[in-house]
Design a protein around this motif. Structure first.
Motif, PDB file in Angstrom:
ATOM      1  N   CYS A 277       0.823  -1.205   0.000  1.00 48.03           N
ATOM      2  CA  CYS A 277       0.000   0.000   0.000  1.00 48.03           C
ATOM      3  C   CYS A 277       0.863   1.262   0.000  1.00 48.03           C
ATOM      4  O   CYS A 277       2.082   1.220   0.202  1.00 48.03           O
ATOM      5  CB  CYS A 277      -0.963   0.006   1.196  1.00 48.03           C
ATOM      6  N   CYS A 279       0.497   3.645   2.113  1.00 49.46           N
ATOM      7  CA  CYS A 279       0.695   4.099   3.492  1.00 49.46           C
ATOM      8  C   CYS A 279       1.820   3.358   4.190  1.00 49.46           C
ATOM      9  O   CYS A 279       2.344   3.827   5.206  1.00 49.46           O
ATOM     10  CB  CYS A 279      -0.595   3.932   4.291  1.00 49.46           C
ATOM     11  N   GLN A 286      -8.702  -4.357   7.466  1.00 54.67           N
ATOM     12  CA  GLN A 286      -9.010  -3.498   6.325  1.00 54.67           C
ATOM     13  C   GLN A 286      -9.012  -4.317   5.036  1.00 54.67           C
ATOM     14  O   GLN A 286      -8.143  -5.162   4.817  1.00 54.67           O
ATOM     15  CB  GLN A 286      -7.978  -2.373   6.213  1.00 54.67           C
ATOM     16  N   HIS A 303      -4.924  -0.738   0.529  1.00 53.52           N
ATOM     17  CA  HIS A 303      -6.137  -0.620   1.339  1.00 53.52           C
ATOM     18  C   HIS A 303      -7.175   0.211   0.581  1.00 53.52           C
ATOM     19  O   HIS A 303      -6.844   1.245  -0.008  1.00 53.52           O
ATOM     20  CB  HIS A 303      -5.828   0.064   2.682  1.00 53.52           C
ATOM     21  N   GLU A 305      -9.430   1.960   1.867  1.00 53.62           N
ATOM     22  CA  GLU A 305      -9.564   3.243   2.560  1.00 53.62           C
ATOM     23  C   GLU A 305      -8.517   4.239   2.086  1.00 53.62           C
ATOM     24  O   GLU A 305      -8.805   5.433   1.918  1.00 53.62           O
ATOM     25  CB  GLU A 305      -9.444   3.019   4.071  1.00 53.62           C
ATOM     26  N   CYS A 306      -7.286   3.759   1.846  1.00 55.03           N
ATOM     27  CA  CYS A 306      -6.217   4.655   1.390  1.00 55.03           C
ATOM     28  C   CYS A 306      -6.468   5.152  -0.028  1.00 55.03           C
ATOM     29  O   CYS A 306      -5.961   6.211  -0.417  1.00 55.03           O
ATOM     30  CB  CYS A 306      -4.869   3.946   1.469  1.00 55.03           C
ATOM     31  N   LEU A 307      -7.217   4.386  -0.812  1.00 52.50           N
ATOM     32  CA  LEU A 307      -7.526   4.785  -2.185  1.00 52.50           C
ATOM     33  C   LEU A 307      -8.865   5.495  -2.296  1.00 52.50           C
ATOM     34  O   LEU A 307      -9.292   5.828  -3.413  1.00 52.50           O
ATOM     35  CB  LEU A 307      -7.541   3.544  -3.090  1.00 52.50           C
ATOM     36  N   CYS A 308      -9.512   5.730  -1.133  1.00 54.26           N
ATOM     37  CA  CYS A 308     -10.838   6.365  -1.119  1.00 54.26           C
ATOM     38  C   CYS A 308     -11.829   5.566  -1.971  1.00 54.26           C
ATOM     39  O   CYS A 308     -12.628   6.131  -2.741  1.00 54.26           O
ATOM     40  CB  CYS A 308     -10.761   7.812  -1.609  1.00 54.26           C
ATOM     41  N   MET A 309     -11.764   4.248  -1.843  1.00 49.32           N
ATOM     42  CA  MET A 309     -12.651   3.361  -2.593  1.00 49.32           C
ATOM     43  C   MET A 309     -13.550   2.605  -1.627  1.00 49.32           C
ATOM     44  O   MET A 309     -13.178   2.345  -0.469  1.00 49.32           O
ATOM     45  CB  MET A 309     -11.840   2.363  -3.432  1.00 49.32           C
ATOM     46  N   ASN A 310     -14.723   2.251  -2.123  1.00 42.69           N
ATOM     47  CA  ASN A 310     -15.643   1.399  -1.381  1.00 42.69           C
ATOM     48  C   ASN A 310     -15.602  -0.011  -1.958  1.00 42.69           C
ATOM     49  O   ASN A 310     -15.038  -0.250  -3.032  1.00 42.69           O
ATOM     50  CB  ASN A 310     -17.067   1.950  -1.453  1.00 42.69           C
ATOM     51  N   ASP A 313     -16.819  -0.349  -5.416  1.00 43.36           N
ATOM     52  CA  ASP A 313     -15.983   0.187  -6.496  1.00 43.36           C
ATOM     53  C   ASP A 313     -14.981  -0.828  -7.035  1.00 43.36           C
ATOM     54  O   ASP A 313     -14.321  -0.565  -8.050  1.00 43.36           O
ATOM     55  CB  ASP A 313     -15.222   1.422  -6.005  1.00 43.36           C
TER      56      ASP A 313
END
Length: 382
Positions: A277, A279, A286, A303, A305-310, A313
């Motif tokens: 990742c 981060c 996660q 992750h 979350e780190c890619l602002c994905m759900n 997606d």
């Protein structure tokens, strides 16, 4: 004198016969010890003594700069009238420039540097001639000294093993491609078959890349063009040449300190380093997504979350973390199979290859200059 004869393994083989003379040493060596080193003496040498020091690095960089300036002066029109040092100076260059005095009296002590087998044969020859009628027929004065005879050949072979490959025939600028382009038929992967041609070819390619680097730095289109910022004063032009040569040397010079720092950085890394990742942090629980480019250098697993994905997606098919990783893998025919070339936008492989050719070629040229100038210390150092 050259003699040609037919053999089974090679129909046209060349033998070189050389007549040798013993010359008086132009450099006094009476202060040197004649004691042969023992295995214990060699074992007492610290391993640190074999590693290059900062002084060695400074000397090598200076020697490379001299060779680069000579190449630029000989090939660029704007520098041809400048006077530069064509060879690397050493403490005994004045004595070495004097004419040799051939010995015609009693035999002198003459060191014969060779490998172990050749030294053994030399000792056997002296034993066989022990009952000769005079000192010459008894081979008196010859002292066998074991030394690696093929150092230049081994180093050149190492360079060809790294840079010369038939698989690179289509890659422009490689040694194999340049060999075909300029029709150098004598050049091969086995340098001992024709050492001189292989050495000259590597030197030619290295000089070509040096000139390409100079053209880029000086912002000119060909070797006869004059740069826009070229000064008219001779001293300033000399400084301009020095600046270009220093910049080329710096581009291809791999510092010992740089390597040491990289090794220290690697050794300081702990085994628990998290390489996934963007981060670089482990987050239990996660959800993660995988980049389908197996050569991905940004993390491979990411992750959401780190890619602002759900979770919605996440695509059903392949997913790539960046446009660089999405670049296609180019495949073309290579012999019986296919050769895959992975496009890597993060590394300039052609530039790295050119710098390595320059590095190898300059080192080989420095060793050759040391032999020509009778610089024993530099022969050992390289």
């Amino acid at each position: 004198m050259t003699v040609r004869h037919q053999t089974r393994d090679r129909s046209n083989k060349m033998l070189n016969m050389v007549q040798s003379y013993a010359a008086r040493d132009r450099i006094p060596s009476l202060h040197l010890s004649d004691r042969m080193p023992t295995p214990d003496d060699i074992m007492d040498i610290s391993l640190r003594a074999y590693l290059p020091t900062n002084i060695d690095e400074t000397l090598l960089r200076s020697e490379m700069t001299v060779m680069i300036k000579k190449t630029l002066r000989d090939n660029l029109e704007v520098f041809k009238d400048l006077k530069i040092e064509s060879h690397i100076h050493h403490p005994y260059q004045l004595e070495s420039s004097r004419k040799s005095v051939i010995s015609d009296c009693t035999p002198l002590i003459l060191l014969l540097h060779a490998d172990g087998l050749s030294c053994e044969r030399g000792n056997d020859a002296q034993s066989a001639r022990i009952n000769g009628s005079n000192a010459w027929t008894q081979l008196q004065g010859l002292r066998m000294s074991i030394q690696e005879w093929h150092k230049r050949q081994f180093l050149l072979q190492d360079a060809y093993d790294e840079l010369y490959s038939g698989q690179c025939a289509r890659d422009k600028g490689t040694l194999f491609h340049l060999k075909i382009f300029f029709n150098h038929r004598s050049v091969s992967s086995n340098v001992k078959n024709d050492f001189d041609h292989n050495e000259e070819f590597l030197d030619c390619c290295a000089q070509g890349y040096i000139l390409l680097a100079a053209v880029h730095i000086m912002n000119i289109r060909d070797l006869d063009e004059k740069p826009m910022d070229m000064p008219s004063d001779e001293n300033e032009r000399q400084l301009y040449l020095d600046r270009v040569a220093y910049e080329i040397a710096d581009s291809c010079f791999l510092s010992v300190v740089h390597v040491s720092n990289k090794a220290a950085d690697v050794s300081n890394e702990t085994e628990d380093t998290y390489d996934y990742c963007i981060c670089k942090q482990e987050k239990p629980g996660q959800m993660m997504i995988y980049c389908d480019n197996k050569h991905c250098k940004k993390g491979t697993w990411f992750h959401l979350e780190c890619l602002c994905m759900n979770e919605e997606d996440v695509p059903n098919g392949k997913w790539y973390c960046s446009p660089e990783c999405k670049m296609p893998i180019h495949t073309y025919k290579q012999g019986k199979g296919n050769r895959k070339v992975v496009a890597d936008a993060l590394t300039d492989h052609k530039r790295d290859y050119a710098l390595m050719v320059m590095w190898r070629g300059l080192n080989q040229r420095i060793r050759k200059d040391a032999i020509r100038e009778n610089d024993g210390e530099r022969m050992i150092r390289h």
